[in-house]
Scaffold this motif. Structure first.
Motif, short mmCIF file in Angstrom:
data_model
loop_
_atom_site.label_atom_id
_atom_site.label_comp_id
_atom_site.label_asym_id
_atom_site.label_seq_id
_atom_site.Cartn_x
_atom_site.Cartn_y
_atom_site.Cartn_z
N SER A 47 81.07 16.71 34.96
CA SER A 47 79.71 16.38 35.38
C SER A 47 78.74 16.80 34.28
O SER A 47 79.08 17.58 33.39
CB SER A 47 79.35 17.11 36.67
N THR A 48 77.53 16.28 34.33
CA THR A 48 76.54 16.64 33.31
C THR A 48 75.80 17.92 33.68
O THR A 48 75.02 18.44 32.90
CB THR A 48 75.49 15.51 33.15
N ASP A 49 76.08 18.44 34.90
CA ASP A 49 75.36 19.63 35.36
C ASP A 49 75.58 20.82 34.43
O ASP A 49 74.65 21.55 34.11
CB ASP A 49 75.81 20.01 36.77
N ALA A 50 76.83 21.04 34.02
CA ALA A 50 77.14 22.21 33.19
C ALA A 50 76.36 22.14 31.88
O ALA A 50 75.82 23.15 31.41
CB ALA A 50 78.63 22.28 32.91
N GLU A 51 76.26 20.96 31.31
CA GLU A 51 75.54 20.81 30.05
C GLU A 51 74.06 21.16 30.24
O GLU A 51 73.44 21.84 29.41
CB GLU A 51 75.69 19.38 29.53
N GLN A 52 73.49 20.71 31.37
CA GLN A 52 72.08 21.02 31.65
C GLN A 52 71.87 22.51 31.83
O GLN A 52 70.88 23.08 31.37
CB GLN A 52 71.62 20.28 32.90
N VAL A 53 72.80 23.16 32.52
CA VAL A 53 72.67 24.60 32.76
C VAL A 53 72.77 25.37 31.45
O VAL A 53 71.95 26.25 31.17
CB VAL A 53 73.76 25.08 33.75
N LEU A 54 73.75 25.02 30.62
CA LEU A 54 73.90 25.71 29.33
C LEU A 54 72.65 25.51 28.48
O LEU A 54 72.14 26.44 27.86
CB LEU A 54 75.13 25.18 28.58
N SER A 55 72.15 24.28 28.50
CA SER A 55 70.96 23.96 27.74
C SER A 55 69.77 24.80 28.22
O SER A 55 69.01 25.36 27.42
CB SER A 55 70.68 22.46 27.90
N ALA A 56 69.62 24.92 29.55
CA ALA A 56 68.49 25.67 30.11
C ALA A 56 68.56 27.15 29.73
O ALA A 56 67.53 27.77 29.43
CB ALA A 56 68.48 25.51 31.63
N PHE A 57 69.75 27.72 29.72
CA PHE A 57 69.85 29.16 29.42
C PHE A 57 69.70 29.46 27.93
O PHE A 57 69.35 30.57 27.57
CB PHE A 57 71.16 29.73 29.97
N ARG A 58 69.96 28.47 27.07
CA ARG A 58 69.72 28.70 25.64
C ARG A 58 68.25 28.96 25.37
O ARG A 58 67.89 29.63 24.42
CB ARG A 58 70.18 27.48 24.82
N ARG A 59 67.38 28.43 26.21
CA ARG A 59 65.94 28.65 26.04
C ARG A 59 65.57 30.10 26.32
O ARG A 59 64.57 30.60 25.84
CB ARG A 59 65.16 27.78 27.03
N TYR A 60 66.35 30.78 27.17
CA TYR A 60 65.96 32.12 27.62
C TYR A 60 66.72 33.24 26.92
O TYR A 60 66.25 34.36 26.87
CB TYR A 60 66.14 32.23 29.14
N LEU A 61 67.91 32.94 26.41
CA LEU A 61 68.75 33.98 25.80
C LEU A 61 68.89 33.71 24.31
O LEU A 61 68.44 32.67 23.81
CB LEU A 61 70.13 33.98 26.46
N ASN A 62 69.54 34.63 23.62
CA ASN A 62 69.97 34.32 22.26
C ASN A 62 70.96 33.15 22.37
O ASN A 62 71.89 33.22 23.18
CB ASN A 62 70.66 35.56 21.66
N PRO A 63 70.77 32.06 21.61
CA PRO A 63 71.65 30.90 21.78
C PRO A 63 73.14 31.25 21.71
O PRO A 63 73.96 30.59 22.35
CB PRO A 63 71.25 29.97 20.64
N ALA A 64 73.48 32.31 20.98
CA ALA A 64 74.91 32.68 20.87
C ALA A 64 75.45 33.26 22.17
O ALA A 64 76.67 33.36 22.34
CB ALA A 64 75.09 33.69 19.74
N GLN A 65 74.55 33.66 23.09
CA GLN A 65 75.01 34.22 24.37
C GLN A 65 75.46 33.14 25.34
O GLN A 65 76.00 33.44 26.40
CB GLN A 65 73.88 35.03 25.03
N VAL A 66 75.21 31.88 24.99
CA VAL A 66 75.60 30.77 25.87
C VAL A 66 76.84 30.12 25.26
O VAL A 66 76.80 29.58 24.16
CB VAL A 66 74.44 29.76 25.99
N VAL A 67 77.95 30.20 25.98
CA VAL A 67 79.24 29.77 25.43
C VAL A 67 79.74 28.55 26.18
O VAL A 67 79.92 28.59 27.40
CB VAL A 67 80.27 30.92 25.54
N ASP A 68 79.94 27.47 25.45
CA ASP A 68 80.44 26.22 26.04
C ASP A 68 81.97 26.25 26.00
O ASP A 68 82.57 26.25 24.92
CB ASP A 68 79.90 25.04 25.25
#
Ligand SMILES: [Zn+2]
Ligand SMILES: [Zn+2]
Ligand SMILES: [Zn+2]
Ligand SMILES: [Zn+2]
Length: 361
Positions: free
Chosen positions: A236-257
């Motif tokens: 689903s595209t949901d996971a991509e949206q969630v990861l994208s949203a959290f990159r805005r709030y955290l250090n981008p390296a903290q979001v792991v795909d």
């Protein structure tokens, strides 16, 4: 080893020529063997590098992390040519929030810096991004509304998310305390990286130090970095949206795909910051949660990090039982982070159940 013939009749080859030929054959064989050994060595090194857990991060100095869209959720302006992007195609960087029309994507990569994974600065400073503020923004300095005029005005820090008028910037300190969710953020000033030789444009997080209390979490808020794991290839595209949203709030390296990296790679953060500090948020269904929990067990992390669930799958049995919700509703990262701040950590037993057919002969 070849032996030269002593037969000197006319049909026999010249011993000198034969010796040279023999040496050439030997050297060709040696070269082939060397190449084989080198290939084998390279293969083994690559395998070892692949198996060693490591946090990989995109090198944001090489440009933005663009998400292309045909429809922006609010009137947005290109950060280079300032054209309105509301109804036309365009792209936004899901790490820093910079927007660009298709022709300005390249110039934006060169002219505007993205949210840094790492920094050599002594203290963490605001990273202001021009315009495209949320409708209800208020200026941090003069406390009046900002960003409500139809043009690229106002600025927002892509770390603390404070908003200011352009003219008020001179009245705000340069130092950024990372805002309301500082306890979950690894400031770039605390991250040391090294270049990755196997994957171009990628960095490996090599070392993380604790932030000073003036930047990041203070004494009242213990520093508990949040690692978000999700799989954009889960269907689903949901996971991509969630990861994208959290990159805005955290250090981008903290979001792991998990479509690119294994859970073990993302959980390497626990070794870098200490498993007792680390908080893990899994965005996915029961299968993804199980995948991550197995990795925590295999890595023997002690104590195991606290794991939160953002349910995206269809079953979500574990999430439902733990009160984390039943199904995906559009995610507001701020709400999720506030819920995590209030959440209580509880211990849960895990069982391995083996079954077999009663009709087995
Ligand atoms: Zn443009
Ligand atoms: Zn960016
Ligand atoms: Zn800031
Ligand atoms: Zn102001």
């Amino acid at each position: 080893m070849r032996v030269l013939s002593s037969n000197m009749d006319k049909t026999a080859p010249d011993p000198t020529v034969a010796a040279i030929t023999g040496q050439m054959e030997l050297s060709v064989r040696d070269a082939a063997a060397s190449v084989l050994v080198a290939l084998l060595f390279g293969f083994l090194v690559r395998r070892w590098v692949k198996r060693t857990p490591r946090v990989m991060a995109r090198d944001t100095r090489r440009g933005h992390r663009w998400s292309h869209t045909g429809m922006f959720s609010q009137p947005s302006y290109c950060n280079i040519c300032e054209s309105l992007l509301m109804t036309s195609r365009g792209a936004f960087c899901d790490a820093c929030g910079v927007c660009a029309c298709p022709t300005c994507v390249r110039p934006a990569n060169k002219q505007l810096t993205c949210k840094a994974v790492t920094s050599r600065e002594a203290s963490h400073k605001h990273h202001w991004v021009q315009g495209n503020l949320p409708f209800d923004s208020t200026c941090e300095v003069c406390d009046s509304s900002v960003g409500d005029s139809p043009e690229l005005t106002g600025q927002r820090c892509c770390w603390c998310h404070r908003t200011i008028h352009d003219q008020c910037r001179k009245n705000i300190s340069e130092v950024c305390d990372l805002g309301e969710f500082s306890q979950y953020i690894v400031p770039p000033t605390c991250v040391k990286v090294r270049a990755t030789t196997t994957v171009p444009r990628r960095l490996t997080v090599a070392q993380v130090s604790r932030p000073a209390t003036s930047t990041g979490a203070g004494a009242d808020k213990p520093w508990t970095p949040l690692i978000v794991l999700g799989n954009r290839k889960s269907g689903s595209t949901d996971a991509e949206q969630v990861l994208s949203a959290f990159r805005r709030y955290l250090n981008p390296a903290q979001v792991v795909d998990l479509g690119d990296q294994r859970p073990e790679d993302g959980l390497e953060w626990c070794h870098l910051v200490g498993p007792e500090r680390c908080r893990v948020l899994v965005a996915g269904g029961d299968g993804t949660v199980d995948w991550v929990l197995n990795a925590i067990e295999n890595l023997k992390l002690q104590p195991p990090p606290a794991v939160g669930i953002l349910p995206l799958g269809t079953g979500n049995d574990l999430s439902r039982v733990l009160g984390s919700g039943e199904a995906y509703v559009e995610v507001d990262p701020e709400q999720v982070l506030r819920r995590l701040q209030r959440a209580e950590v509880i211990n849960v037993d895990r069982w391995l159940v083996r079954g077999w057919s009663l009709n087995r002969p």
